[in-house]
Write a protein that holds these residues in place. Structure first.
Motif, PDB file in Angstrom:
ATOM      1  N   HIS A 105       0.836  -1.206   0.000  1.00 15.83           N
ATOM      2  CA  HIS A 105       0.000   0.000   0.000  1.00 15.83           C
ATOM      3  C   HIS A 105       0.873   1.259   0.000  1.00 15.83           C
ATOM      4  O   HIS A 105       0.640   2.204  -0.767  1.00 15.83           O
ATOM      5  CB  HIS A 105      -0.919  -0.022   1.221  1.00 15.83           C
ATOM      6  CG  HIS A 105      -1.692   1.239   1.421  1.00 15.83           C
ATOM      7  ND1 HIS A 105      -2.681   1.654   0.552  1.00 15.83           N
ATOM      8  CD2 HIS A 105      -1.594   2.199   2.372  1.00 15.83           C
ATOM      9  CE1 HIS A 105      -3.172   2.805   0.966  1.00 15.83           C
ATOM     10  NE2 HIS A 105      -2.526   3.163   2.061  1.00 15.83           N
ATOM     11  N   ARG A 106       1.894   1.266   0.845  1.00 20.27           N
ATOM     12  CA  ARG A 106       2.769   2.435   0.939  1.00 20.27           C
ATOM     13  C   ARG A 106       3.588   2.626  -0.346  1.00 20.27           C
ATOM     14  O   ARG A 106       4.038   3.729  -0.639  1.00 20.27           O
ATOM     15  CB  ARG A 106       3.711   2.290   2.139  1.00 20.27           C
ATOM     16  CG  ARG A 106       2.972   2.465   3.473  1.00 20.27           C
ATOM     17  CD  ARG A 106       3.813   2.008   4.630  1.00 20.27           C
ATOM     18  NE  ARG A 106       4.971   2.835   4.861  1.00 20.27           N
ATOM     19  CZ  ARG A 106       5.019   3.849   5.729  1.00 20.27           C
ATOM     20  NH1 ARG A 106       3.964   4.141   6.455  1.00 20.27           N
ATOM     21  NH2 ARG A 106       6.116   4.544   5.879  1.00 20.27           N
ATOM     22  N   ALA A 107       3.764   1.530  -1.105  1.00 20.03           N
ATOM     23  CA  ALA A 107       4.485   1.633  -2.379  1.00 20.03           C
ATOM     24  C   ALA A 107       3.572   2.123  -3.499  1.00 20.03           C
ATOM     25  O   ALA A 107       4.013   2.276  -4.640  1.00 20.03           O
ATOM     26  CB  ALA A 107       5.073   0.273  -2.747  1.00 20.03           C
ATOM     27  N   GLY A 108       2.301   2.322  -3.184  1.00 24.35           N
ATOM     28  CA  GLY A 108       1.377   2.879  -4.185  1.00 24.35           C
ATOM     29  C   GLY A 108       0.538   1.849  -4.899  1.00 24.35           C
ATOM     30  O   GLY A 108      -0.133   2.172  -5.885  1.00 24.35           O
ATOM     31  N   LEU A 109       0.552   0.605  -4.421  1.00 30.94           N
ATOM     32  CA  LEU A 109      -0.259  -0.435  -5.053  1.00 30.94           C
ATOM     33  C   LEU A 109      -1.645  -0.494  -4.415  1.00 30.94           C
ATOM     34  O   LEU A 109      -1.805  -0.175  -3.230  1.00 30.94           O
ATOM     35  CB  LEU A 109       0.415  -1.797  -4.905  1.00 30.94           C
ATOM     36  CG  LEU A 109       1.780  -1.967  -5.569  1.00 30.94           C
ATOM     37  CD1 LEU A 109       2.375  -3.327  -5.205  1.00 30.94           C
ATOM     38  CD2 LEU A 109       1.665  -1.851  -7.077  1.00 30.94           C
ATOM     39  N   GLN A 110      -2.620  -0.930  -5.202  1.00 33.41           N
ATOM     40  CA  GLN A 110      -3.959  -1.213  -4.678  1.00 33.41           C
ATOM     41  C   GLN A 110      -3.919  -2.634  -4.138  1.00 33.41           C
ATOM     42  O   GLN A 110      -3.721  -3.575  -4.908  1.00 33.41           O
ATOM     43  CB  GLN A 110      -5.003  -1.125  -5.802  1.00 33.41           C
ATOM     44  CG  GLN A 110      -5.106   0.224  -6.474  1.00 33.41           C
ATOM     45  CD  GLN A 110      -5.796   1.247  -5.588  1.00 33.41           C
ATOM     46  OE1 GLN A 110      -6.657   0.892  -4.797  1.00 33.41           O
ATOM     47  NE2 GLN A 110      -5.392   2.503  -5.718  1.00 33.41           N
ATOM     48  N   VAL A 111      -4.077  -2.774  -2.824  1.00 37.19           N
ATOM     49  CA  VAL A 111      -3.903  -4.091  -2.218  1.00 37.19           C
ATOM     50  C   VAL A 111      -4.994  -4.347  -1.177  1.00 37.19           C
ATOM     51  O   VAL A 111      -5.479  -3.413  -0.534  1.00 37.19           O
ATOM     52  CB  VAL A 111      -2.489  -4.196  -1.580  1.00 37.19           C
ATOM     53  CG1 VAL A 111      -2.245  -3.095  -0.577  1.00 37.19           C
ATOM     54  CG2 VAL A 111      -2.251  -5.542  -0.906  1.00 37.19           C
ATOM     55  N   ALA A 112      -5.394  -5.604  -1.048  1.00 39.50           N
ATOM     56  CA  ALA A 112      -6.335  -5.997   0.003  1.00 39.50           C
ATOM     57  C   ALA A 112      -5.916  -7.369   0.531  1.00 39.50           C
ATOM     58  O   ALA A 112      -5.159  -8.088  -0.123  1.00 39.50           O
ATOM     59  CB  ALA A 112      -7.757  -6.044  -0.529  1.00 39.50           C
ATOM     60  N   ILE A 113      -6.426  -7.692   1.712  1.00 43.08           N
ATOM     61  CA  ILE A 113      -6.113  -8.969   2.348  1.00 43.08           C
ATOM     62  C   ILE A 113      -7.390  -9.815   2.379  1.00 43.08           C
ATOM     63  O   ILE A 113      -8.440  -9.325   2.812  1.00 43.08           O
ATOM     64  CB  ILE A 113      -5.614  -8.749   3.798  1.00 43.08           C
ATOM     65  CG1 ILE A 113      -4.397  -7.821   3.806  1.00 43.08           C
ATOM     66  CG2 ILE A 113      -5.290 -10.079   4.476  1.00 43.08           C
ATOM     67  CD1 ILE A 113      -4.450  -6.756   4.857  1.00 43.08           C
ATOM     68  N   ALA A 114      -7.288 -11.057   1.930  1.00 50.05           N
ATOM     69  CA  ALA A 114      -8.400 -12.000   2.036  1.00 50.05           C
ATOM     70  C   ALA A 114      -8.132 -12.862   3.263  1.00 50.05           C
ATOM     71  O   ALA A 114      -7.153 -13.617   3.287  1.00 50.05           O
ATOM     72  CB  ALA A 114      -8.488 -12.856   0.779  1.00 50.05           C
ATOM     73  N   ASP A 115      -8.972 -12.729   4.279  1.00 48.83           N
ATOM     74  CA  ASP A 115      -8.755 -13.450   5.536  1.00 48.83           C
ATOM     75  C   ASP A 115      -9.523 -14.767   5.505  1.00 48.83           C
ATOM     76  O   ASP A 115     -10.741 -14.804   5.670  1.00 48.83           O
ATOM     77  CB  ASP A 115      -9.203 -12.581   6.721  1.00 48.83           C
ATOM     78  CG  ASP A 115      -8.773 -13.189   8.049  1.00 48.83           C
ATOM     79  OD1 ASP A 115      -8.343 -14.355   8.059  1.00 48.83           O
ATOM     80  OD2 ASP A 115      -8.869 -12.493   9.083  1.00 48.83           O
ATOM     81  N   LEU A 116      -8.775 -15.837   5.317  1.00 53.65           N
ATOM     82  CA  LEU A 116      -9.364 -17.176   5.151  1.00 53.65           C
ATOM     83  C   LEU A 116      -9.370 -17.953   6.479  1.00 53.65           C
ATOM     84  O   LEU A 116      -9.741 -19.110   6.529  1.00 53.65           O
ATOM     85  CB  LEU A 116      -8.506 -17.926   4.111  1.00 53.65           C
ATOM     86  CG  LEU A 116      -9.027 -19.138   3.386  1.00 53.65           C
ATOM     87  CD1 LEU A 116     -10.341 -18.845   2.690  1.00 53.65           C
ATOM     88  CD2 LEU A 116      -7.995 -19.589   2.356  1.00 53.65           C
TER      89      LEU A 116
END
Ligand SMILES: Nc1ncnc2c1ncn2[C@@H]1O[C@H](COP(=O)(O)OP(=O)(O)OP(=O)(O)O)[C@@H](O)[C@H]1O
Ligand SMILES: [Mg+2]
Length: 218
Positions: free
Chosen positions: A27-38
């Motif tokens: 995220h801090r590098a500028g990417l769109q990111v999310a976490i899938a909590d399995l």
């Protein structure tokens, strides 16, 4: 969109720790990111609830994961990071199959190393590249770490060339929904995470956006 899965049948190896730290680094590098909590324990989701800012964690299940992945991709995400549960073969296999790259966190102890084969087998069944990442290493056991790394490589199990060490800031940052890089910028934990993130980005094939000042200068 690329998908990274943190998988280890052993409990407490550092799946959630590395998933959240890598997500914040991305995220801090500028990417769109999310976490899938399995993981039914929902540790990543609870952290995300305390955080209340990006990157967000979404609770999912083995049955829903492919749907969530398709939605994330359609929504323009660059990277989906799956945090999975221990002692759960089928969900772990689903996570491996969904992933472009699998990281297997492992504590540098013989009991943890002995258990790696089971998790590595899942990545082989899923035909996905996987790397063991030694986590929570004690700074005084460098020699044992090298020996462990060599032993796994002899068994055909690739190992991340660096390691993540036992540092208080890795766990302390979670209390307010942060990570080590945010509570101790420039600290050793932050550097270890940044190194791992850059390595993952290269291995999985994600380009890290240039900082805006670089773009302006170009
Ligand atoms: N590098 C580290 N330095 C210090 N503490 C760590 C480190 N890695 C993990 N921990 C701590 O060890 C514990 C287990 O880590 P974590 O929850 O990330 O493992 P996990 O593999 O997700 O566990 P589970 O299998 O239960 O989901 C947590 O209390 C975490 O804060
Ligand atoms: Mg966990």
């Amino acid at each position: 969109m690329k998908t990274l899965a943190l998988v280890s049948q052993k409990g407490g190896a550092g799946k959630t720790t590395l998933a959240l730290h890598l997500a914040v680094a991305a995220h801090r590098a500028g990417l769109q990111v999310a976490i899938a909590d399995l993981d039914p324990q929902s540790s990543a989701w609870k952290w995300s609830e305390r955080r209340r800012e990006h990157p967000e964690a979404v609770v999912t299940s083995a049955e829903q994961l492919n749907h969530l992945q398709a939605q994330a991709s359609a929504g323009g995400l660059d990277l989906l990071i799956i945090d999975s549960a221990p002692h759960a073969d089928r969900p772990a296999l689903v996570a491996c199959k969904a992933a472009d790259l699998v990281l297997i966190p492992c504590r540098a102890s013989i009991l943890d190393i002995d258990a790696i084969g089971q998790t590595h087998d899942l990545t082989t069944i899923a035909r996905k590249p996987s790397w063991v990442v030694f986590n929570a290493c004690n700074t005084s056991t460098e020699f044992d770490l090298e020996e462990a790394r060599g032993g796994l490589q002899e068994r055909g199990i690739p190992v991340y060339p660096r390691a993540i060490y036992q540092r208080v800031s890795f766990s302390r940052g979670f209390i307010p929904g942060k990570t080590a890089v945010e509570i101790e910028p420039g600290g050793r934990a932050a550097t270890e995470v940044q190194d791992l993130f850059k390595w993952v980005a290269a291995e999985i094939g994600i380009e890290i956006p240039a900082p805006s000042s670089d773009i302006e200068a170009a």
